[in-house]
Design a protein around this motif. Structure first.
Motif, mmCIF file in Angstrom:
data_model
loop_
_atom_site.group_PDB
_atom_site.id
_atom_site.type_symbol
_atom_site.label_atom_id
_atom_site.label_comp_id
_atom_site.label_asym_id
_atom_site.label_seq_id
_atom_site.Cartn_x
_atom_site.Cartn_y
_atom_site.Cartn_z
ATOM 1 N N PRO A 228 4.970 9.356 4.211
ATOM 2 C CA PRO A 228 3.705 9.634 3.522
ATOM 3 C C PRO A 228 2.839 8.387 3.363
ATOM 4 O O PRO A 228 3.350 7.296 3.121
ATOM 5 C CB PRO A 228 4.158 10.169 2.153
ATOM 6 C CG PRO A 228 5.599 9.815 2.021
ATOM 7 C CD PRO A 228 6.153 9.669 3.390
ATOM 8 N N MET A 229 1.526 8.561 3.551
ATOM 9 C CA MET A 229 0.569 7.460 3.359
ATOM 10 C C MET A 229 -0.069 7.662 1.990
ATOM 11 O O MET A 229 -0.804 8.618 1.772
ATOM 12 C CB MET A 229 -0.528 7.508 4.437
ATOM 13 C CG MET A 229 -0.055 7.254 5.853
ATOM 14 S SD MET A 229 0.403 5.528 6.166
ATOM 15 C CE MET A 229 2.053 5.776 6.836
ATOM 16 N N PHE A 230 0.243 6.762 1.058
ATOM 17 C CA PHE A 230 -0.304 6.896 -0.292
ATOM 18 C C PHE A 230 -1.660 6.218 -0.435
ATOM 19 O O PHE A 230 -2.414 6.522 -1.323
ATOM 20 C CB PHE A 230 0.685 6.310 -1.308
ATOM 21 C CG PHE A 230 2.008 7.023 -1.327
ATOM 22 C CD1 PHE A 230 2.114 8.275 -1.891
ATOM 23 C CD2 PHE A 230 3.138 6.446 -0.758
ATOM 24 C CE1 PHE A 230 3.329 8.948 -1.915
ATOM 25 C CE2 PHE A 230 4.361 7.113 -0.787
ATOM 26 C CZ PHE A 230 4.453 8.368 -1.354
ATOM 27 N N GLY A 231 -1.948 5.269 0.441
ATOM 28 C CA GLY A 231 -3.222 4.547 0.362
ATOM 29 C C GLY A 231 -4.142 4.950 1.489
ATOM 30 O O GLY A 231 -4.196 6.125 1.870
ATOM 31 N N ASN A 232 -4.858 3.980 2.060
ATOM 32 C CA ASN A 232 -5.828 4.283 3.109
ATOM 33 C C ASN A 232 -5.410 3.820 4.503
ATOM 34 O O ASN A 232 -6.182 3.918 5.444
ATOM 35 C CB ASN A 232 -7.186 3.659 2.762
ATOM 36 C CG ASN A 232 -7.792 4.315 1.542
ATOM 37 O OD1 ASN A 232 -7.899 5.534 1.478
ATOM 38 N ND2 ASN A 232 -8.156 3.506 0.555
ATOM 39 N N ALA A 233 -4.212 3.285 4.625
ATOM 40 C CA ALA A 233 -3.742 2.894 5.960
ATOM 41 C C ALA A 233 -3.523 4.151 6.791
ATOM 42 O O ALA A 233 -3.138 5.194 6.257
ATOM 43 C CB ALA A 233 -2.437 2.109 5.841
ATOM 44 N N GLU A 234 -3.820 4.047 8.082
ATOM 45 C CA GLU A 234 -3.635 5.219 8.941
ATOM 46 C C GLU A 234 -2.183 5.368 9.367
ATOM 47 O O GLU A 234 -1.709 6.463 9.641
ATOM 48 C CB GLU A 234 -4.508 5.076 10.197
ATOM 49 C CG GLU A 234 -5.970 5.359 9.928
ATOM 50 C CD GLU A 234 -6.858 4.890 11.058
ATOM 51 O OE1 GLU A 234 -6.377 4.788 12.199
ATOM 52 O OE2 GLU A 234 -8.038 4.591 10.778
ATOM 53 N N ARG B 126 -0.799 -4.280 5.379
ATOM 54 C CA ARG B 126 -0.912 -2.910 5.906
ATOM 55 C C ARG B 126 0.104 -1.985 5.228
ATOM 56 O O ARG B 126 -0.205 -0.847 4.855
ATOM 57 C CB ARG B 126 -0.665 -2.965 7.418
ATOM 58 C CG ARG B 126 -0.717 -1.638 8.140
ATOM 59 C CD ARG B 126 -0.462 -1.863 9.630
ATOM 60 N NE ARG B 126 -0.357 -0.648 10.392
ATOM 61 C CZ ARG B 126 0.063 -0.586 11.665
ATOM 62 N NH1 ARG B 126 0.410 -1.706 12.293
ATOM 63 N NH2 ARG B 126 0.127 0.557 12.301
ATOM 64 N N ASP B 129 -0.766 -1.224 1.579
ATOM 65 C CA ASP B 129 -1.840 -0.225 1.572
ATOM 66 C C ASP B 129 -1.235 1.165 1.760
ATOM 67 O O ASP B 129 -1.496 2.093 0.975
ATOM 68 C CB ASP B 129 -2.827 -0.575 2.696
ATOM 69 C CG ASP B 129 -3.959 0.438 2.846
ATOM 70 O OD1 ASP B 129 -4.222 1.203 1.888
ATOM 71 O OD2 ASP B 129 -4.597 0.449 3.919
ATOM 72 N N ALA B 130 -0.399 1.313 2.765
ATOM 73 C CA ALA B 130 0.234 2.609 3.034
ATOM 74 C C ALA B 130 1.018 3.112 1.816
ATOM 75 O O ALA B 130 1.020 4.305 1.517
ATOM 76 C CB ALA B 130 1.165 2.504 4.242
ATOM 77 N N ALA B 131 1.647 2.178 1.117
ATOM 78 C CA ALA B 131 2.471 2.558 -0.038
ATOM 79 C C ALA B 131 1.622 2.815 -1.285
ATOM 80 O O ALA B 131 2.156 3.095 -2.352
ATOM 81 C CB ALA B 131 3.515 1.473 -0.315
ATOM 82 N N GLY B 132 0.307 2.673 -1.143
ATOM 83 C CA GLY B 132 -0.590 3.023 -2.244
ATOM 84 C C GLY B 132 -0.627 2.033 -3.389
ATOM 85 O O GLY B 132 -0.894 2.396 -4.534
ATOM 86 N N SER B 157 -6.437 -2.891 6.652
ATOM 87 C CA SER B 157 -5.958 -2.630 5.292
ATOM 88 C C SER B 157 -6.434 -3.681 4.294
ATOM 89 O O SER B 157 -6.536 -3.392 3.103
ATOM 90 C CB SER B 157 -4.430 -2.545 5.262
ATOM 91 O OG SER B 157 -3.999 -1.315 5.799
ATOM 92 N N HIS B 160 -9.010 -2.336 2.173
ATOM 93 C CA HIS B 160 -8.724 -1.117 1.416
ATOM 94 C C HIS B 160 -8.254 -1.352 -0.012
ATOM 95 O O HIS B 160 -8.277 -0.437 -0.821
ATOM 96 C CB HIS B 160 -7.639 -0.288 2.124
ATOM 97 C CG HIS B 160 -8.026 0.163 3.500
ATOM 98 N ND1 HIS B 160 -7.124 0.672 4.393
ATOM 99 C CD2 HIS B 160 -9.232 0.172 4.131
ATOM 100 C CE1 HIS B 160 -7.756 0.973 5.528
ATOM 101 N NE2 HIS B 160 -9.010 0.673 5.399
ATOM 102 N N TYR B 247 8.519 1.520 -0.538
ATOM 103 C CA TYR B 247 8.639 2.977 -0.450
ATOM 104 C C TYR B 247 9.713 3.518 -1.384
ATOM 105 O O TYR B 247 9.582 4.615 -1.919
ATOM 106 C CB TYR B 247 8.850 3.425 1.003
ATOM 107 C CG TYR B 247 7.522 3.774 1.630
ATOM 108 C CD1 TYR B 247 6.705 2.790 2.165
ATOM 109 C CD2 TYR B 247 7.046 5.077 1.604
ATOM 110 C CE1 TYR B 247 5.462 3.098 2.687
ATOM 111 C CE2 TYR B 247 5.799 5.399 2.122
ATOM 112 C CZ TYR B 247 5.007 4.411 2.665
ATOM 113 O OH TYR B 247 3.771 4.721 3.162
ATOM 114 N N GLN B 250 8.207 3.179 -4.982
ATOM 115 C CA GLN B 250 7.095 4.125 -5.051
ATOM 116 C C GLN B 250 7.611 5.551 -5.176
ATOM 117 O O GLN B 250 7.107 6.352 -5.945
ATOM 118 C CB GLN B 250 6.283 3.948 -3.758
ATOM 119 C CG GLN B 250 5.375 5.052 -3.337
ATOM 120 C CD GLN B 250 4.211 5.189 -4.277
ATOM 121 O OE1 GLN B 250 4.345 5.656 -5.396
ATOM 122 N NE2 GLN B 250 3.056 4.767 -3.813
#
Lengths: 254, 254
Positions: A228-234, B126, B129-132, B157, B160, B247, B250
């Motif tokens: 899962p992507m919680f932020g804005n990274a693709e 990056r 960012d993905a981990a919010g 990222s 972001h 992760y 999170q």
């Protein structure tokens, strides 16, 4: 003591060629650099054809009993032979050995589909080792594991578990035969990693940095899984994604 | 259309200097490359001082309405300005902006202690960012975030979430004040990540590739945490470790 004085020496020229895949495959040899990687190779029965040291290099004490007979070269020649900005003073020419890997019920495997970046592949191998996998299969289009940057990034993990080249579809079929579920890393149409039930035996497929896992491989999977992507990274870097997935699948073992 | 014909042009010389940290800090500018990164910058209100395109470059359609007035240069000059082996035909000179970050109760933060490799730092940003996460603090001794390889590895990222420089001890104190528990990645004397209870608010500290997190920072932590090694690897790459830890912390949010 054996010494090579000239940059024009035939061995120097030949060793330098080992930085190309073609020459490595032809000669069945590859080059590794630095005491740590060489020690890992020695400890895991890699055949070392030649050890090459810079004249000022002090060999680690525990190497002395090995009665190595290194080639001694000047700093300049070491610079020519080395692939790094700051050569560590010691190189080894290793012989490739054919490693055996067989899918077994209850095992844990990583299948790599077209990873291109040497640093990524090396880091993936190191990560798979840390996660305690039983073997890694490198599919078509994946960067050569004997590339010097791959070797460096593995930090020696290449020598810790079987890493073989192969046709991924064949390996997926072998997994199916042994009731090893095949998970494929995907961005869409997949189940969240955190909802996946793993019984501790699995094969995980990770794919190319840009395009991911090939469609035909996805279609052979038992389950597509996404992080899962919680932020804005693709997306995540493929080695990071492999790490998160392997540790999650590994952790769920019963 | 503005055109620069000569390699000796003063702007070319000045822009090229933005590959050094000293010059970036002096001018408050940095250079980014490629349509994806530039689009991310535009979408996140980064001030673009100059856009530079190669004469054959086709700007993306949705850039047209922005009424950009790019500098047009030859392929040769683009090659001089670019930092990559295969220039993508477009560069932007961006203005640094001071980002604000404040620790808040319930937040999620990453503190970076002396990560040296640009690719690692970019990948860490990056991943965070993905981990919010709500923000990243780069401590003393960490590679400059405006280094071109860092920027490239962030895949955008950086734009972001807030990424700031700071004194890690001050930030740890701020976390404590807001009841944000501070976890430090460690190899020894630590609790396994899989036994850690996270309430979903945390600050995670990751450290230098070789030496890890500094002792004095470890001593300020609420909890030292390690990722279990199931195989023979001694450690994980710092970006992979950050990904696994973030992760996990999170995921445990309530």
């Amino acid at each position: 003591m054996k010494r090579i004085e000239s940059e024009q020496n035939a061995s120097i020229k030949q060793w330098k060629k080992l930085y190309t895949r073609k020459e490595r495959d032809k000669l069945g040899q590859y080059i590794i650099e630095g005491p740590h990687l060489i020690e890992e190779a020695m400890n895991h029965n890699v055949q070392i054809a030649h050890l090459i040291i810079e004249e000022s290099y002090q060999m680690p004490h525990d190497w002395e009993q090995l009665r190595l007979d290194p080639w001694v070269v000047s700093k300049k020649i070491m610079g020519i032979l080395s692939d790094t900005e700051h050569p560590q003073g010691v190189l080894a020419i290793c012989r490739m050995s054919s490693k055996e890997l067989q899918v077994k019920a209850g095992g844990k495997y990583l299948l790599v589909d077209g990873v291109q970046d040497p640093g990524n592949l090396g880091t993936i191998i190191r990560t798979a080792d840390a996660a305690g996998l039983d073997g890694i299969v490198l599919g078509e289009g994946t960067v050569d594991v004997y590339n010097s940057k791959v070797l460096r990034s593995t930090q020696g993990s290449l020598f810790h578990l079987p890493v073989v080249k192969g046709n991924l579809q064949d390996w997926i079929a072998a997994c199916r035969q042994e009731q090893v579920p095949v998970f494929v890393s995907a961005l869409k149409g997949a189940e969240s990693l955190h909802d996946v039930q793993s019984s501790g035996t699995f094969a995980l497929v990770v794919g190319n940095e840009g395009s991911g896992v090939r469609m035909e491989i996805m279609e052979s999977a038992d389950q597509l899984v996404y992080i899962p992507m919680f932020g804005n990274a693709e997306s995540l870097n493929v080695a990071v994604a492999a790490g998160i997935m392997l540790y999650e699948l590994q952790k769920n073992r019963k």
